[in-house]
Design a protein around this motif. Structure first.
Motif, PDB file in Angstrom:
ATOM      1  N   ILE A 291     -76.722   8.858  36.476  1.00 51.31           N
ATOM      2  CA  ILE A 291     -78.314   8.407  36.234  1.00 51.31           C
ATOM      3  C   ILE A 291     -79.067   9.556  35.519  1.00 51.31           C
ATOM      4  O   ILE A 291     -78.595  10.700  35.644  1.00 51.31           O
ATOM      5  CB  ILE A 291     -78.703   7.814  37.435  1.00 51.31           C
ATOM      6  CG1 ILE A 291     -78.432   8.826  38.676  1.00 51.31           C
ATOM      7  CG2 ILE A 291     -78.022   6.614  38.091  1.00 51.31           C
ATOM      8  CD1 ILE A 291     -79.369   8.498  39.894  1.00 51.31           C
ATOM      9  N   LEU A 292     -80.046   9.178  35.015  1.00 55.84           N
ATOM     10  CA  LEU A 292     -80.968  10.030  34.539  1.00 55.84           C
ATOM     11  C   LEU A 292     -82.440   9.581  34.706  1.00 55.84           C
ATOM     12  O   LEU A 292     -82.662   8.542  34.800  1.00 55.84           O
ATOM     13  CB  LEU A 292     -80.757  10.202  33.097  1.00 55.84           C
ATOM     14  CG  LEU A 292     -79.644  10.994  32.414  1.00 55.84           C
ATOM     15  CD1 LEU A 292     -79.911  10.777  30.790  1.00 55.84           C
ATOM     16  CD2 LEU A 292     -79.726  12.387  32.600  1.00 55.84           C
TER      17      LEU A 292
ATOM     18  N   VAL B  44     -85.265   5.034  36.432  1.00 56.76           N
ATOM     19  CA  VAL B  44     -83.950   5.878  36.430  1.00 56.76           C
ATOM     20  C   VAL B  44     -83.196   5.045  35.474  1.00 56.76           C
ATOM     21  O   VAL B  44     -82.897   3.797  35.516  1.00 56.76           O
ATOM     22  CB  VAL B  44     -83.210   5.739  37.906  1.00 56.76           C
ATOM     23  CG1 VAL B  44     -82.097   6.388  37.901  1.00 56.76           C
ATOM     24  CG2 VAL B  44     -84.110   6.591  38.855  1.00 56.76           C
TER      25      VAL B  44
ATOM     26  N   PRO C 134     -79.615   4.269  34.051  1.00 58.84           N
ATOM     27  CA  PRO C 134     -78.063   4.066  34.462  1.00 58.84           C
ATOM     28  C   PRO C 134     -77.569   4.674  33.029  1.00 58.84           C
ATOM     29  O   PRO C 134     -77.618   4.006  31.945  1.00 58.84           O
ATOM     30  CB  PRO C 134     -77.712   2.941  34.886  1.00 58.84           C
ATOM     31  CG  PRO C 134     -78.810   2.159  34.317  1.00 58.84           C
ATOM     32  CD  PRO C 134     -80.120   2.947  33.970  1.00 58.84           C
TER      33      PRO C 134
ATOM     34  N   VAL D  49     -80.851   0.794  29.691  1.00 56.64           N
ATOM     35  CA  VAL D  49     -79.474   1.373  30.151  1.00 56.64           C
ATOM     36  C   VAL D  49     -79.132   2.296  28.875  1.00 56.64           C
ATOM     37  O   VAL D  49     -79.513   2.185  27.796  1.00 56.64           O
ATOM     38  CB  VAL D  49     -78.418   0.113  30.164  1.00 56.64           C
ATOM     39  CG1 VAL D  49     -78.505  -0.522  28.832  1.00 56.64           C
ATOM     40  CG2 VAL D  49     -77.136   0.493  30.764  1.00 56.64           C
TER      41      VAL D  49
ATOM     42  N   ALA E 127     -88.391   6.091  42.626  1.00 64.44           N
ATOM     43  CA  ALA E 127     -87.965   4.773  41.797  1.00 64.44           C
ATOM     44  C   ALA E 127     -86.849   4.088  42.277  1.00 64.44           C
ATOM     45  O   ALA E 127     -86.164   4.595  43.358  1.00 64.44           O
ATOM     46  CB  ALA E 127     -87.499   5.505  40.521  1.00 64.44           C
ATOM     47  N   PRO E 128     -86.974   2.852  41.941  1.00 64.54           N
ATOM     48  CA  PRO E 128     -85.756   2.084  42.610  1.00 64.54           C
ATOM     49  C   PRO E 128     -84.272   2.488  41.785  1.00 64.54           C
ATOM     50  O   PRO E 128     -84.242   2.841  40.632  1.00 64.54           O
ATOM     51  CB  PRO E 128     -86.260   0.613  41.948  1.00 64.54           C
ATOM     52  CG  PRO E 128     -87.197   0.990  40.945  1.00 64.54           C
ATOM     53  CD  PRO E 128     -87.757   2.307  41.134  1.00 64.54           C
ATOM     54  N   PHE E 129     -83.281   2.312  42.482  1.00 57.91           N
ATOM     55  CA  PHE E 129     -81.997   2.603  41.939  1.00 57.91           C
ATOM     56  C   PHE E 129     -81.734   1.397  40.921  1.00 57.91           C
ATOM     57  O   PHE E 129     -81.876   0.253  41.171  1.00 57.91           O
ATOM     58  CB  PHE E 129     -80.980   2.441  42.931  1.00 57.91           C
ATOM     59  CG  PHE E 129     -79.627   3.103  42.599  1.00 57.91           C
ATOM     60  CD1 PHE E 129     -79.194   4.299  42.325  1.00 57.91           C
ATOM     61  CD2 PHE E 129     -78.630   2.130  42.375  1.00 57.91           C
ATOM     62  CE1 PHE E 129     -78.186   4.709  41.891  1.00 57.91           C
ATOM     63  CE2 PHE E 129     -77.016   2.441  41.968  1.00 57.91           C
ATOM     64  CZ  PHE E 129     -76.970   3.965  41.743  1.00 57.91           C
ATOM     65  N   PRO E 130     -81.214   1.871  39.821  1.00 56.10           N
ATOM     66  CA  PRO E 130     -81.263   0.607  38.661  1.00 56.10           C
ATOM     67  C   PRO E 130     -80.056  -0.510  39.085  1.00 56.10           C
ATOM     68  O   PRO E 130     -79.011  -0.089  39.770  1.00 56.10           O
ATOM     69  CB  PRO E 130     -80.558   1.412  37.458  1.00 56.10           C
ATOM     70  CG  PRO E 130     -80.271   2.925  37.897  1.00 56.10           C
ATOM     71  CD  PRO E 130     -80.916   2.967  39.389  1.00 56.10           C
TER      72      PRO E 130
ATOM     73  N   ARG F 270     -78.454  -2.460  37.178  1.00 55.02           N
ATOM     74  CA  ARG F 270     -77.333  -2.728  36.589  1.00 55.02           C
ATOM     75  C   ARG F 270     -76.320  -1.502  36.885  1.00 55.02           C
ATOM     76  O   ARG F 270     -74.957  -1.698  36.469  1.00 55.02           O
ATOM     77  CB  ARG F 270     -77.596  -1.961  35.109  1.00 55.02           C
ATOM     78  CG  ARG F 270     -78.327  -3.131  34.493  1.00 55.02           C
ATOM     79  CD  ARG F 270     -78.500  -3.045  32.772  1.00 55.02           C
ATOM     80  NE  ARG F 270     -79.487  -3.195  31.980  1.00 55.02           N
ATOM     81  CZ  ARG F 270     -79.111  -4.147  31.293  1.00 55.02           C
ATOM     82  NH1 ARG F 270     -78.012  -4.519  30.727  1.00 55.02           N
ATOM     83  NH2 ARG F 270     -80.386  -4.602  30.411  1.00 55.02           N
ATOM     84  N   ALA F 271     -76.622  -0.507  37.998  1.00 54.00           N
ATOM     85  CA  ALA F 271     -75.531   0.380  38.302  1.00 54.00           C
ATOM     86  C   ALA F 271     -75.009   0.116  39.681  1.00 54.00           C
ATOM     87  O   ALA F 271     -74.011   0.604  40.089  1.00 54.00           O
ATOM     88  CB  ALA F 271     -76.239   1.964  38.677  1.00 54.00           C
TER      89      ALA F 271
ATOM     90  N   ILE G  90     -84.357   6.382  44.390  1.00 55.16           N
ATOM     91  CA  ILE G  90     -84.296   7.970  43.647  1.00 55.16           C
ATOM     92  C   ILE G  90     -85.565   8.517  44.179  1.00 55.16           C
ATOM     93  O   ILE G  90     -86.436   8.012  43.809  1.00 55.16           O
ATOM     94  CB  ILE G  90     -83.939   7.920  42.513  1.00 55.16           C
ATOM     95  CG1 ILE G  90     -82.748   6.961  41.880  1.00 55.16           C
ATOM     96  CG2 ILE G  90     -83.735   9.080  42.079  1.00 55.16           C
ATOM     97  CD1 ILE G  90     -81.283   7.469  42.364  1.00 55.16           C
TER      98      ILE G  90
ATOM     99  N   PHE H 222     -87.488  12.171  43.043  1.00 53.53           N
ATOM    100  CA  PHE H 222     -87.582  13.288  42.328  1.00 53.53           C
ATOM    101  C   PHE H 222     -88.107  14.472  42.969  1.00 53.53           C
ATOM    102  O   PHE H 222     -89.260  14.659  43.508  1.00 53.53           O
ATOM    103  CB  PHE H 222     -88.427  12.847  41.142  1.00 53.53           C
ATOM    104  CG  PHE H 222     -87.750  11.703  40.314  1.00 53.53           C
ATOM    105  CD1 PHE H 222     -86.775  11.944  39.515  1.00 53.53           C
ATOM    106  CD2 PHE H 222     -88.731  10.375  40.606  1.00 53.53           C
ATOM    107  CE1 PHE H 222     -86.651  10.837  38.821  1.00 53.53           C
ATOM    108  CE2 PHE H 222     -87.977   9.231  39.929  1.00 53.53           C
ATOM    109  CZ  PHE H 222     -86.891   9.602  38.949  1.00 53.53           C
TER     110      PHE H 222
ATOM    111  N   ILE I 177     -82.496  15.550  41.961  1.00 56.99           N
ATOM    112  CA  ILE I 177     -82.709  13.949  42.298  1.00 56.99           C
ATOM    113  C   ILE I 177     -82.316  13.885  43.725  1.00 56.99           C
ATOM    114  O   ILE I 177     -80.939  14.315  44.028  1.00 56.99           O
ATOM    115  CB  ILE I 177     -82.058  13.143  41.303  1.00 56.99           C
ATOM    116  CG1 ILE I 177     -82.994  13.424  39.813  1.00 56.99           C
ATOM    117  CG2 ILE I 177     -81.705  11.977  41.722  1.00 56.99           C
ATOM    118  CD1 ILE I 177     -82.550  12.472  38.839  1.00 56.99           C
TER     119      ILE I 177
END
Lengths: 139, 147
Positions: free
Chosen positions: A45-46, A53, A55, A84, B107-110, B112-113, B124, B126, B131
């Motif tokens: 992630i970035l 965030v 992915p 993404v 931030a919310p975790f994506p 899609r991941a 997440i 910062f 992170i």
């Protein structure tokens, strides 16, 4: 065929081209934050803009090929609130394709169950795999 | 104001757990091996419990010490975090407890991941040192983690 603007990039020795409107931006990175217990195609992630965030996925893994070559560029695609990224090794240029350009079916080793790969564009100087990036997560 | 969290290091990862959900942080001197447990602690037929070599006694309960991240081992400098969610405890090993912080931006975790990781991550932070991945304790408690 109506004219389309494409942007090209390289990943693991493959040359791809995608509609330029599908690419939000290209980000230069130094590293990606690894996610514990992550499985491929997720690379990490970035931190991204607007408190999001990003992915980051391996494009070749999504297309069924193993790929470990790192790159320091990330192509960002997807909706503004659900972006993404895909790590790439290099960016090519922007090109315009139209009626005179030859597109042939892709017959290589990458998988395209959701028609992520639309064909191969034959250009002077080589071939480019035409990619529909918005289809990459549909299968 | 954001709630305080305890930030721990597991390998190269920074992970946070809500401060209010941590019962205890123990040293490895509190670890008991499975052979030393009182009779009846390990439930018969529970392969999950039987596979846990390390156990701690926390607030009247024996808990197997689990590895949050596969491959995390117990060393002399490890610490054991005992977290509790709706009455159920979970003990997991970390390399180092870094401190108690009030995280800034979260931030919310994506989404899609999520399908590509087995570790339940809620969001997440910062943080100044990097992170930090915020554990989703409600999901963690329901998971049968590796040893």
């Amino acid at each position: 065929m109506p004219e389309r603007r494409l942007i090209s990039f390289t990943v693991g020795g493959f040359r791809f081209a995608a509609p330029i409107e599908a690419v939000r931006e290209v980000v230069n990175i130094t590293s990606i934050v690894a996610v514990p217990g992550a499985r491929r195609p997720l690379e990490g992630i970035l931190p991204y803009r607007d408190n999001l965030v990003l992915p980051v996925f391996s494009l070749l893994d999504l297309l069924g090929a193993r790929h470990d070559e790192p790159g320091n560029l990330v192509v960002v695609t997807g909706p503004k609130d659900d972006p993404v990224g895909f790590r790439v090794q290099g960016m090519g240029g922007v090109m315009v394709i139209g009626d005179k350009d030859e597109i042939v079916p892709y017959e290589g080793g990458l998988r395209s169950p959701g028609e992520e790969i639309k064909g191969v564009l034959k250009k002077t100087g080589g071939e480019l795999i035409l990619l529909e990036m918005d289809r990459l997560f549909e299968h | 104001m954001a709630d305080r969290v305890v930030i721990v290091r597991i390998g190269t990862h920074l992970v946070s757990v809500p401060f209010g959900q941590i019962d205890e942080i123990l040293g490895t001197d509190r670890i008991n091996s499975i052979e030393d447990l009182p009779e009846g602690v390990v439930q018969e037929g529970s392969s999950s419990q039987a596979s846990s070599r390390h156990w701690v006694y926390s607030r009247g309960t024996w808990l197997p010490v689990k590895a949050l991240i596969p491959g995390t081992g117990v060393s002399s400098s490890s610490q054991i975090v005992v977290a509790r969610w709706e009455g159920t405890g979970k003990a997991f090993v970390v390399d180092q407890v870094l401190g108690i912080e009030t995280p800034g931006k979260t931030a919310p975790f994506p989404e899609r991941a999520r399908p590509f990781t087995d570790i339940p991550i809620a969001g997440i932070h910062f943080w100044k040192k990097g992170i930090v991945l915020e554990l989703d304790l409600s999901r963690l408690i329901s998971l049968d983690l590796g040893n």
